[in-house]
Design an enzyme around this catalytic site. Structure first.
Site, PDB file in Angstrom:
ATOM      1  CB  SER A 116      -0.974   0.019   1.188  1.00 23.24           C
ATOM      2  OG  SER A 116      -0.274   0.191   2.395  1.00 23.24           O
ATOM      3  CE  LYS A 153      -2.828   2.373   4.277  1.00 26.44           C
ATOM      4  NZ  LYS A 153      -2.070   1.206   4.678  1.00 26.44           N
TER       5      LYS A 153
END
Length: 197
Positions: A116, A153
């Site tokens: 990701s 993230k």
């Protein structure tokens, strides 16, 4: 050399002889004698002094011209991070990796899983994480969602919302609004990543 360096470090750090002596459990006279080179601290006290001033013993003794603490400490490499009973539970341990940090107890490495965060951060890379309960908008963080596995993230904060954003365009951003923000727990800020070959 020791006396000169000790005095210089003490003044740079704005610590009096008396304050330094009390930290060491010794008399002010002992510190005064070291600084005038009429006596020298024993090896255990030398190590304490190096820790107090964040320098190496070699620097104190004049054997090294750089005050930087002979640097690297070994930090744990962790696989998954989850919320345990009011704390973090580390599910997998992958050994240790050196890092140049001042307070080792505040850091750990996280082994990155998944794609990701590609292309900048790849699966198998190591992320150096500073334990802290919050980050600034735009910073990279390890965040728990609903106490489950930690995710790495970019954290974006705006208008009563927190957005967890992946670098990889194939992944949609996760948006948390209002009460939903309480589902998030910041474990720490990612301060650097490195690729393991």
């Amino acid at each position: 050399m020791l006396g000169e360096r000790l005095k210089q470090l003490r003044k740079q750090n704005k610590i009096s002889q008396m304050a330094l002596a009390s930290q060491l459990g010794l008399s002010q006279q002992a510190v005064g004698k070291w600084e005038t080179e009429r006596s020298a601290p024993d090896p255990a006290t030398l190590n304490q002094l190096a820790d107090i001033f964040q320098v190496s013993v070699d620097y104190l003794l004049g054997r090294d011209s750089s005050p930087k603490q002979s640097g690297e400490v070994m930090l744990p490499i962790l696989g998954t991070v989850k919320a345990g009973y009011g704390a973090m539970a580390f599910e997998e341990y992958y050994g240790q990796e050196p890092a140049n940090v001042r307070s080792p107890e505040e850091y750990f490495y996280l082994l990155v899983h998944g794609d990701s965060m590609e292309p900048q951060i790849r699966s198998g890379d190591l992320a150096l994480v500073h334990r802290q309960p919050d980050v600034q908008s735009g910073e990279l963080a390890v965040v728990l969602v609903d106490g489950e596995e930690g995710t790495l993230k970019r954290v974006i904060k705006k208008d009563q919302a927190v957005i967890l954003q992946a670098f990889n365009q194939m992944y949609e951003a996760q948006v948390f609004i209002g009460q939903e923000i309480e589902r998030l727990t910041v474990i720490g800020k990612v301060v650097e990543t490195k690729t393991k070959w």
